[in-house]
Design a protein around this motif. Structure first.
Motif, short mmCIF file in Angstrom:
data_model
loop_
_atom_site.label_atom_id
_atom_site.label_comp_id
_atom_site.label_asym_id
_atom_site.label_seq_id
_atom_site.Cartn_x
_atom_site.Cartn_y
_atom_site.Cartn_z
N GLY A 33 0.90 -1.33 -0.18
CA GLY A 33 -0.22 -0.06 0.09
C GLY A 33 0.49 1.47 0.03
N ASP A 34 1.96 1.53 0.83
CA ASP A 34 2.63 1.97 1.13
C ASP A 34 3.49 2.72 -0.66
OD1 ASP A 34 2.62 3.42 3.79
OD2 ASP A 34 4.40 1.74 3.85
N LEU A 35 3.82 1.50 -1.60
CA LEU A 35 4.67 2.13 -2.71
C LEU A 35 3.35 2.10 -3.66
CD1 LEU A 35 6.12 -1.42 -3.18
CD2 LEU A 35 7.34 0.36 -2.30
N LEU A 36 2.10 2.26 -3.74
CA LEU A 36 0.85 2.72 -4.59
C LEU A 36 0.84 4.33 -4.37
CD1 LEU A 36 -1.72 -0.64 -4.67
CD2 LEU A 36 0.24 0.16 -6.55
N GLU A 37 1.10 4.21 -2.75
CA GLU A 37 0.79 6.13 -2.69
C GLU A 37 2.14 6.37 -2.94
OE1 GLU A 37 0.14 5.98 1.88
OE2 GLU A 37 -2.00 4.91 2.03
N ALA A 38 2.89 5.82 -2.68
CA ALA A 38 4.08 6.51 -3.43
C ALA A 38 3.94 6.88 -4.71
CB ALA A 38 5.28 5.94 -2.85
N VAL A 39 3.51 5.82 -5.67
CA VAL A 39 3.23 6.25 -7.16
C VAL A 39 2.47 7.30 -7.21
CG1 VAL A 39 2.96 5.43 -9.23
CG2 VAL A 39 4.26 3.99 -7.90
N GLY A 40 0.81 7.57 -6.54
CA GLY A 40 0.49 8.37 -6.45
C GLY A 40 0.21 9.57 -5.69
N HIS A 41 1.56 10.12 -5.59
CA HIS A 41 1.59 10.83 -4.67
C HIS A 41 2.76 12.13 -5.92
CE1 HIS A 41 3.36 14.70 -1.62
NE2 HIS A 41 4.12 14.38 -2.71
N GLU A 42 3.31 11.17 -6.65
CA GLU A 42 3.54 11.48 -7.67
C GLU A 42 2.49 11.74 -8.77
OE1 GLU A 42 6.97 13.76 -9.84
OE2 GLU A 42 6.71 12.83 -7.80
N TYR A 43 2.19 11.02 -9.72
CA TYR A 43 1.28 10.89 -10.36
C TYR A 43 -0.59 10.47 -9.81
CZ TYR A 43 5.46 10.04 -12.61
OH TYR A 43 6.81 10.25 -13.48
N PRO A 44 -1.28 11.59 -9.39
CA PRO A 44 -1.98 11.53 -8.55
C PRO A 44 -3.35 10.87 -9.44
CG PRO A 44 -1.34 13.46 -7.90
CD PRO A 44 -0.52 13.38 -9.48
N SER A 45 -3.47 11.28 -11.18
CA SER A 45 -4.51 10.00 -11.62
C SER A 45 -4.37 8.69 -11.56
CB SER A 45 -4.57 10.21 -12.69
OG SER A 45 -3.02 10.62 -13.69
N PHE A 46 -2.99 8.42 -11.30
CA PHE A 46 -2.44 6.60 -10.87
C PHE A 46 -3.50 6.09 -9.48
CE2 PHE A 46 -0.28 3.76 -8.89
CZ PHE A 46 -0.29 2.57 -9.25
N ILE A 47 -3.32 6.58 -8.72
CA ILE A 47 -4.02 6.31 -7.85
C ILE A 47 -5.66 6.17 -7.35
CG2 ILE A 47 -4.67 8.52 -6.04
CD1 ILE A 47 -2.48 4.90 -4.98
N ALA A 48 -6.16 7.06 -8.59
CA ALA A 48 -7.36 7.27 -9.17
C ALA A 48 -7.91 5.45 -9.77
CB ALA A 48 -7.64 8.29 -9.50
N LYS A 49 -7.04 5.58 -10.27
CA LYS A 49 -7.35 4.01 -11.05
C LYS A 49 -6.51 2.38 -10.62
CE LYS A 49 -7.72 6.28 -15.27
NZ LYS A 49 -8.96 5.40 -16.15
N VAL A 50 -6.12 2.83 -9.62
CA VAL A 50 -5.34 1.54 -9.14
C VAL A 50 -6.61 1.11 -7.58
CG1 VAL A 50 -3.66 0.21 -7.92
CG2 VAL A 50 -3.74 1.53 -9.91
N MET A 51 -6.88 2.04 -6.74
CA MET A 51 -7.25 2.61 -5.22
C MET A 51 -8.90 2.91 -5.62
SD MET A 51 -4.60 1.30 -3.51
CE MET A 51 -5.24 1.47 -1.66
N SER A 52 -9.47 2.38 -4.65
CA SER A 52 -11.08 2.75 -4.49
C SER A 52 -10.80 4.29 -3.86
CB SER A 52 -12.62 1.73 -4.02
OG SER A 52 -11.66 1.25 -2.88
N ALA A 53 -12.22 4.43 -3.28
CA ALA A 53 -12.35 5.81 -2.29
C ALA A 53 -12.08 5.51 -1.27
CB ALA A 53 -13.86 6.95 -2.50
N ASP A 54 -12.13 4.06 -0.79
CA ASP A 54 -11.85 3.28 0.48
C ASP A 54 -10.86 3.05 1.18
OD1 ASP A 54 -11.89 1.29 -1.16
OD2 ASP A 54 -13.81 0.47 0.43
N GLY A 55 -9.91 3.34 -0.30
CA GLY A 55 -8.15 2.76 -0.08
C GLY A 55 -8.11 0.99 -0.44
N ALA A 56 -8.94 0.71 -0.10
CA ALA A 56 -9.05 -0.44 -0.51
C ALA A 56 -8.42 -0.98 -2.54
CB ALA A 56 -9.81 -1.56 -0.64
N LEU A 57 -7.83 -1.99 -3.08
CA LEU A 57 -7.62 -1.98 -4.26
C LEU A 57 -8.84 -1.85 -4.84
CD1 LEU A 57 -4.86 -2.83 -5.61
CD2 LEU A 57 -5.41 -5.16 -5.57
N ALA A 58 -8.66 -1.10 -6.56
CA ALA A 58 -9.83 -0.93 -7.15
C ALA A 58 -10.23 -2.36 -7.62
CB ALA A 58 -9.58 0.26 -7.96
#
Length: 94
Positions: A33-58
């Motif tokens: 989860g930390d790895l995904l958040e780190a990528v998402g910090h740099e690329y916000p549109s990435f995290i929107a595709k990979v994670m759901s709003a509740d923080g679970a895997l999409a």
């Protein structure tokens, strides 16, 4: 206090537009989860595709740490070792 592990996140072709075209990104984190958040910090549109709003895997996403599905491990809380590879595998149309 120990430093977080540096790992590679392999980006599938369907998500590369979200990360500036990169095939692989090096990030630091203690868990998957930390790895995904780190990528998402740099690329916000990435995290929107990979994670759901509740923080679970999409839905439609599978993650593999090395050769093991995180679903068979500890999910997003799976610990990451130094220089591991996290592969993202979309199982649905993005």
């Amino acid at each position: 206090m120990s430093e977080s592990s540096v790992a590679s996140v392999r980006i599938p072709p369907a998500l590369r537009a979200c990360v500036g075209g990169h095939e692989e990104i090096l990030v630091s984190g203690d868990t998957v989860g930390d790895l995904l958040e780190a990528v998402g910090h740099e690329y916000p549109s990435f995290i929107a595709k990979v994670m759901s709003a509740d923080g679970a895997l999409a839905p439609g996403m599978q993650l593999y740490l090395g050769g093991s599905s995180i679903a068979d491990l500890m999910g997003l809380a799976t610990p990451v070792a130094l220089e591991e590879v996290l592969s993202i595998v979309p199982t649905a149309q993005l």
